[in-house]
Each structure stands twice: as C-alpha cells, then as structure tokens.
Design an enzyme around this catalytic site. Sequence first.
Site, PDB file in Angstrom:
ATOM      1  CB  SER A  73      -0.908   0.022   1.234  1.00  0.00           C
ATOM      2  OG  SER A  73      -1.748  -1.109   1.236  1.00  0.00           O
ATOM      3  CG  ASN A 152      -6.471  -7.577  -5.463  1.00  0.00           C
ATOM      4  OD1 ASN A 152      -6.349  -6.801  -6.414  1.00  0.00           O
ATOM      5  ND2 ASN A 152      -7.324  -7.364  -4.485  1.00  0.00           N
ATOM      6  CD  GLN A 180      -2.576 -10.954  -4.962  1.00  0.00           C
ATOM      7  OE1 GLN A 180      -2.352 -12.154  -5.114  1.00  0.00           O
ATOM      8  NE2 GLN A 180      -2.960 -10.452  -3.809  1.00  0.00           N
ATOM      9  CG  HIS A 202       1.851  -9.569   3.475  1.00  0.00           C
ATOM     10  ND1 HIS A 202       0.560 -10.029   3.388  1.00  0.00           N
ATOM     11  CD2 HIS A 202       1.818  -8.269   3.121  1.00  0.00           C
ATOM     12  CE1 HIS A 202      -0.231  -9.028   3.003  1.00  0.00           C
ATOM     13  NE2 HIS A 202       0.508  -7.953   2.833  1.00  0.00           N
ATOM     14  CB  THR A 238      15.473   3.101  11.788  1.00  0.00           C
ATOM     15  OG1 THR A 238      15.932   4.314  12.385  1.00  0.00           O
ATOM     16  CG2 THR A 238      16.443   1.974  12.109  1.00  0.00           C
ATOM     17  CB  CYS A 326     -18.153  -5.507   5.373  1.00  0.00           C
ATOM     18  SG  CYS A 326     -19.418  -4.900   6.477  1.00  0.00           S
TER      19      CYS A 326
HETATM   20  C1  LIG Z   1      -2.179  -7.025  -0.883  1.00  0.00           C
HETATM   21  C2  LIG Z   1      -2.170  -6.063  -1.997  1.00  0.00           C
HETATM   22  C3  LIG Z   1      -1.773  -4.721  -1.808  1.00  0.00           C
HETATM   23  C4  LIG Z   1      -1.419  -4.178  -0.449  1.00  0.00           C
HETATM   24  O1  LIG Z   1      -0.201  -4.665   0.027  1.00  0.00           O
HETATM   25  P1  LIG Z   1       0.135  -4.545   1.597  1.00  0.00           P
HETATM   26  O2  LIG Z   1       1.535  -4.993   1.707  1.00  0.00           O
HETATM   27  O3  LIG Z   1      -0.825  -5.436   2.292  1.00  0.00           O
HETATM   28  O4  LIG Z   1      -0.037  -3.106   1.958  1.00  0.00           O
HETATM   29  C5  LIG Z   1      -1.737  -3.895  -2.907  1.00  0.00           C
HETATM   30  N1  LIG Z   1      -2.073  -4.337  -4.127  1.00  0.00           N
HETATM   31  C6  LIG Z   1      -2.451  -5.612  -4.354  1.00  0.00           C
HETATM   32  C7  LIG Z   1      -2.776  -6.042  -5.740  1.00  0.00           C
HETATM   33  C8  LIG Z   1      -2.515  -6.504  -3.301  1.00  0.00           C
HETATM   34  O5  LIG Z   1      -2.911  -7.759  -3.525  1.00  0.00           O
END
Ligand SMILES: *Cc1c(COP(=O)(O)O)cnc(C)c1O
Length: 400
Positions: A73, A152, A180, A202, A238, A326
């Site tokens: 994000s 996504n 993704q 992640h 940092t 939601c």
């Molecule tokens: C998960 C996702 C994000 C956000 O990434 P974060 O590391 O959770 O902030 C942005 N774009 C897409 C396409 C995602 O799947």
Amino acid sequence: MDKIIYLDNAATTKMSEEVLNAMLPYFRETYSNPSAIYTFAGEAQKAVDTARAQVAKLMKANAEEIYFTGGGSESDNWAIKAAAEAYREKGRHIITSKIEHHAVLHTCQYLEKQGWEVTYLDVDENGTISLDELRTSIRPDTVLISVMTANNEIGTIEPVAEIGKIARENGVLFHTDAVQAYGHIPLDAEAMNIDLLSASGHKLNGPKGVGMLYIRKGVRIHPLLHGGAQERNRRAGTLNVAGIVGFGKAAALAEAYMEEKTARETALREHLIKRILAEIPFCRLNGHRTSRLPNNANFSFRFIEGESMLIMLDQLGICASSGSACTSGALDPSHVLLAIGLPHEIAHGSLRLTLSDETTTKELDFVVDELVKIVGRLREMSPLYEDFMKSQEEKGNTNV
Ligand SMILES: *Cc1c(COP(=O)(O)O)cnc(C)c1O
C-alpha cells in the site's frame, strides 16, 4: 483452532521457515542500525545489501533501483502521489484501470480532489484492459499510467509488456502494482518497460509490513516520507532490517522454485475449477481462463450470498474470501466483479479460493464436497432460487 484449510493466499501467505530462520539473527544478535559508522552496523548493512540484490534479481532490475517500504500500500501511494507531484509541470492527467487495488484507486481519488484528472480504463469480461482504449486515453498532459500486473480478486494477468511499450512510445511513466504477481510469475523491468513497480513481502511467503518500490534509474520521484537520509534520501526511517532480510530470502526462494510451484499450483487450480464447474449448477468462473495467476480461482454462484458461504466454510475451518467488501456496514459487491460486467446479485454470490504450494488435492476435494452441500442448502433457503425454479418448470424446462 483445529486444523484449518487455508485458501486465502491472495490476502496473505504463511511465512516460510527458511525466511523465519534468515530473519531471526537480526532481532537480537545483529540488531544494529545499518546507518551507523561502527563495524557492528556494517553487518546489518551487508544483510540489507544482499536482500536488495535478491529482491532486484527477481524482476531483473538493478539493486540501486530498489527502495524498501512498509508494504504494498505504501509503495502504491508513493509511486502515484510522488510521480504526479514530480511531473506536475508536464500535466495533471493519470490513467489507471477500474479493477485496481484500493491502494491505487483511493490514491487516484485523493489526487482527483487535489486537481488531477484520472481516466479509469474499462476491462472486458475477463478483466483485461483494452490496449486501444489505453492508446486513445493518452493526452499531452498525461504523466502516469498505473495498471496492475495481476488482479488480486480474479487473478487476471494484464498485458504489462504491451502497456509498457505504449507508455514508453508516448513518453509517459508506467507504474504497475505487482503485489500479486511478484514472486509468482516472471517479471522483467527492462523487457516490460516498467518505470515503477510495487511489491510486498507477505504475498510471497515473506514477512508482513515490508515491501518495495522499484524506481527505474533516471525517473524523478519525490520522497513520500521526509526525515533521515535512508534509502538514498528517498524513504526516511530506520530500516526494518529483519523484515528486509526476510523479504530478500522470500524473493530468492520464489525465484528458485517458481517453475515448480507454478506447475503444482496450476494443476491444483485446474482440478478445483473442473470439479466445481461440473458439480455445482448455475456457477461461473471469474477472470481470464488462461492468463491468470497460477493459484487463483474465483467463482460466482447464482442465488446465494458470498458472506453466508464464507460463514459456513469457516465453521469447517476453511478460510476463503468473497467478492463483497463490508464498507460502512453495508455489503458492497466488489468493484472488480462489477467492472467485468456481473450484475450486483451475481457479484454478491462470489467466492475466491487462492491456493499455496502446501495446498493438497485432498484438501481441495474436501472443500468441493462441502461446497456442493453448502450451495445446495443456501439455495433451498433462497426465495430467488425458488422463483427461478418455478419459472423454469412453467416453461417446461426440466433441464435446468
Ligand atoms: C495485498 C495487496 C496490496 C497491499 O499490500 P500490503 O503490503 O498489504 O499493503 C496492494 N495491491 C495488491 C494487488 C494486493 O494484492
């Protein structure tokens, strides 16, 4: 919690054990701030350098073009706001698509309030943008094109190389949200003419709260965070050394096992799709049939609510996701499913199952067996379904 079946890998992934082991020394042993002068700091700095090279290699970029951030994000916000700002004397027009992640869409909406104009490209029924529409949307004052590499929700992979080519020919910057895609499909910054690319740890079995923005050499972009001189004066704060080390390790593992993982996940996905389409009536697959992420399957089931399905799956320990978000207490169908042309009531009955390389056929077979029952039960309770079946009978249609 009893054993769970985790089919929500588009939301986040389990960190791999190798990644955890690579990170551990950077919490309590090599805990130094890499910016410091002493030798002890140099060890952390070296680990960050290694990670930067690993992260760059996965998209065939140079290490100096990688800027670590706090996640996908942040990278999206940074790319779009800072590119808009840096090139404002050229113009105030941005092109994106209707199916972007909210990190892109809401950033564009914010810029609209600040006086920028944004064109939101349509997508076809598969979720693919039109290159012709992209070409005709470009104006002399267009400063940025931001189109995601892969969606996504429905898994559709966009024609990124072609978009990059068009952007380059027209002298417009190209940003892609590859959160993704990065680590899941091959990426090449040079061949795809990508100027800015967002990724997140992640989503590829790395840690949460760490991501990166690729900034092509020579691209002007303002910092999003002001402060210290970290990340070559472009991203203050940092460094999250352990997180960065984990992200680097995850990138290296993703590169080493991509082919193997893709083959495995694609086979599992096809098994799942085949069974669901064959065994559950009034059901459709959303997203592109072939140009899609290996681990993504997204379905719409008519006459039911996605949320009810999720609750019943949850009672069996199955983690999945629906196409509704939601927001402010109301259930809004996903903007992605509406953009591919699904009517509201069908978009509401959607289910996203995203697999990992740990997913087994046995798990998927259990999920399908249960889903057949769940959909049947929910339809029995649905007045819409009852009306529909009656109308079919009246038409003498026994083959519904
Ligand atoms: C998960 C996702 C994000 C956000 O990434 P974060 O590391 O959770 O902030 C942005 N774009 C897409 C396409 C995602 O799947």
